[in-house]
Structures are given as structure tokens and as C-alpha cells.
Design a protein around this motif. Structure first.
Motif: not given
Length: 174
Positions: A123-125, A132-138
Motif C-alpha cells: 500500500y501507498y499512503k 494499493d501500490l500497483y493500482e496507484m502505479e497505473k
């Protein structure tokens, strides 16, 4: 509060909207791209990407099209209803911090067993919101295409979609 930045030196020239479609056959209508009034919309159920003033063939108008060019039967959800209108707090993504989080998690994943990798969540705060870190990347890739580092969040309701918007379109992370 600052306004949304419509230009940035990090803008991408190209984005593959089919990277944003759902891969789950349980929601077949979301496996394609919706063409509607000069806009295209794609969603994987976590990220919605809407591009405005998008040139496409007239025969696609009002249709949902798979990557193969085949049309899907059914009605695409009203994607404009997802766009939050009460997100009033604007913050800027720290891309370096985010990139470091991705690198650190990828290094950590290399040390995990196959079973642990399957269960692993990262996770990314952002402002007490865990994403979610990888959804955040998209999501950040979509922001880069749109040409902004700014996101809008709801100042109180942490369960609202996060929004990034420019004249090119908008994206929401749900």
C-alpha cells in the motif's frame, strides 16, 4: 488551495487505454472501451480513465469495443456518476517518493516464496488513505498522460475516489 495543473513537463504522448480495462470475464462489459460523445472510457474496476475530445471512427459511437475491434453487447455503466464532485482538497503526488516505494516493494517481493507473493499486498499512503501500490502505479501513469501531478481528494471522507483532471480528460482511483 491551488488549481489543477494542466501542463507538466512529465506529460506522456501516448497511453494504451486497453491497459485500463478489466481482465475479469465476470464483468464482460468492462473488458472493452466505451466510445461516447467524443470521449472514451475504460475501467478495471479500480481505476477509471476518461479521455475527452478523442478521435475515433463514427461506427464506434455509443459502443463498447474490445482490443480486437469486436463490439460488446450491453450498456456501459454511467462513468460520469463515479466522478466525485465534492473532492475539494488538492494535493500533489510526490513521484520520487512513490517510485522509491515501488522499487522497495519489488525488491521485497523477490525475497518472498511463491505462496507469500500471492498473499502479498503493498500500500501507498496519501493523507491517511491507503491505496494499493500497483493500482496507484497505473493511476499515476494515467496522470502522467493527462499532464498533471495534482489529485483531488475529499477532505473528510477517506473512502471517496481520488480524482486527477485536466483538459485532456480525467481519471479516478476508487
Amino acid at each position: 488551495m491551488k488549481t489543477i495543473n494542466n501542463t507538466t513537463k512529465r506529460a506522456k504522448a501516448y497511453i494504451n487505454v486497453y491497459d485500463y480495462v478489466c481482465k475479469d470475464d465476470k464483468t464482460p462489459i468492462l473488458t472493452g472501451v466505451c466510445h461516447n460523445n467524443g470521449e472514451i472510457a475504460a475501467s478495471n474496476r479500480y481505476i477509471l480513465l476518461v479521455l475527452k475530445n478523442y478521435a475515433y471512427e463514427a461506427k464506434y459511437e455509443g459502443k463498447v469495443i474490445l482490443k480486437s475491434g469486436e463490439g460488446l453487447k450491453g450498456k456501459y455503466p454511467n462513468y460520469n456518476a463515479i466522478k466525485p464532485s465534492d473532492n475539494t482538497e488538492t494535493i500533489q503526488i510526490d513521484r520520487d517518493n512513490f517510485s522509491n516505494a515501488i522499487k522497495a516493494d519489488k525488491a521485497k517481493r523477490r525475497l518472498l516464496s511463491a505462496k507469500e507473493k500471492k498473499a502479498h499486498k503493498a500500500y501507498y499512503k496519501i493523507n491517511d488513505i491507503y491505496l494499493d501500490l500497483y493500482e496507484m502505479e497505473k493511476f499515476i501513469n494515467a496522470m502522467e498522460y493527462l499532464g498533471t501531478d495534482d489529485i483531488k481528494i475529499h477532505p473528510i471522507k477517506k473512502n471517496r475516489p481520488i480524482l486527477a483532471e485536466t483538459l485532456k480528460g480525467w481519471t479516478a482511483l476508487m
